[in-house]
Structure formats: C-alpha cells, structure tokens
Design a protein around this motif. Structure first.
Motif, short mmCIF file in Angstrom:
data_model
loop_
_atom_site.label_atom_id
_atom_site.label_comp_id
_atom_site.label_asym_id
_atom_site.label_seq_id
_atom_site.Cartn_x
_atom_site.Cartn_y
_atom_site.Cartn_z
N UNK A 25 61.89 58.36 50.57
CA UNK A 25 60.77 58.00 50.97
C UNK A 25 60.46 56.82 50.34
N UNK A 26 59.75 55.63 51.00
CA UNK A 26 59.29 54.57 50.62
C UNK A 26 58.01 54.19 51.21
N UNK A 27 57.31 53.23 50.81
CA UNK A 27 55.94 52.72 51.34
C UNK A 27 56.47 51.62 52.18
N UNK A 51 64.21 53.65 58.25
CA UNK A 51 62.89 52.74 59.09
C UNK A 51 62.54 51.50 58.21
N UNK A 52 62.17 51.79 57.14
CA UNK A 52 61.61 50.47 56.35
C UNK A 52 62.37 49.39 56.20
N UNK A 53 63.72 49.59 56.26
CA UNK A 53 64.60 48.50 56.19
C UNK A 53 64.71 47.73 57.61
N UNK A 54 64.81 48.60 58.52
CA UNK A 54 65.38 48.27 59.86
C UNK A 54 64.14 47.69 60.85
N UNK A 55 63.09 48.39 60.70
CA UNK A 55 61.96 48.00 61.89
C UNK A 55 61.94 46.44 61.85
N UNK A 56 61.75 45.61 60.86
CA UNK A 56 61.55 44.55 60.87
C UNK A 56 62.61 43.35 61.28
#
Length: 88
Positions: A25-27, A51-56
């Motif tokens: 879990x990340x922010x 998701x946090x790493x790959x969305x952008x």
C-alpha cells in the motif's frame, strides 16, 4: 494490498514474498507532485505499489478518473494483477 507485513499477505494469497511487494500500500497523488499536485487528502489516495509506479509511465498517462475506470474494468475481467494471485 498490505501495509505492514508482506509475509502475511504472501501466505494468504499464495504468492512469493517478492511478488507480494507489488501489492504494498502506497500513497498515490492523483495529480502528480511534479505537475503541481499537493499533499492534501483530496489529492492522495491508497494505491498498490504497482499502480503507483506505473500509472505515470504509460506513453499516454491517464488522468486519475480514467485510470480508475481502467483498473475497475480489468479487475472485473480478472486480469489486473501484476502477478497471478488466487482470489479469496
């Protein structure tokens, strides 16, 4: 997602400890900090590390609403996970 103990998560979902790291879990900043996003409760949500790493990193990064829709659609089809993890 897990927040404090990846071993419990990996045992529960029968994935390797390494694979469990994707589900930490990340922010996530809905509007990236580099784009002027702030650390406010309206702009920060929980997201797995994957998701946090790959969305952008996408060729055409999606805005938060579009990305949420993509994730939900793929989850409904059973094909969102970065690694195969049994449900339950």
């Amino acid at each position: 997602m897990w927040e404090t103990d990846p071993k419990i998560f990996s045992a529960r979902y029968r994935v390797t400890d390494r694979a469990a790291l994707h589900f930490r879990c990340t922010a996530e900043h809905l509007e990236a900090r580099c784009d002027g996003g702030r650390d406010t409760k309206e702009n920060v949500v929980a997201a797995c590390l994957y998701c946090n790493k790959n969305r952008h990193k996408r060729k055409r990064p999606k805005d938060a609403v579009s990305y949420k829709s993509l994730v939900r659609s793929r989850m409904e089809q059973g094909r969102w996970r970065p690694v195969t993890a049994p449900t339950g």
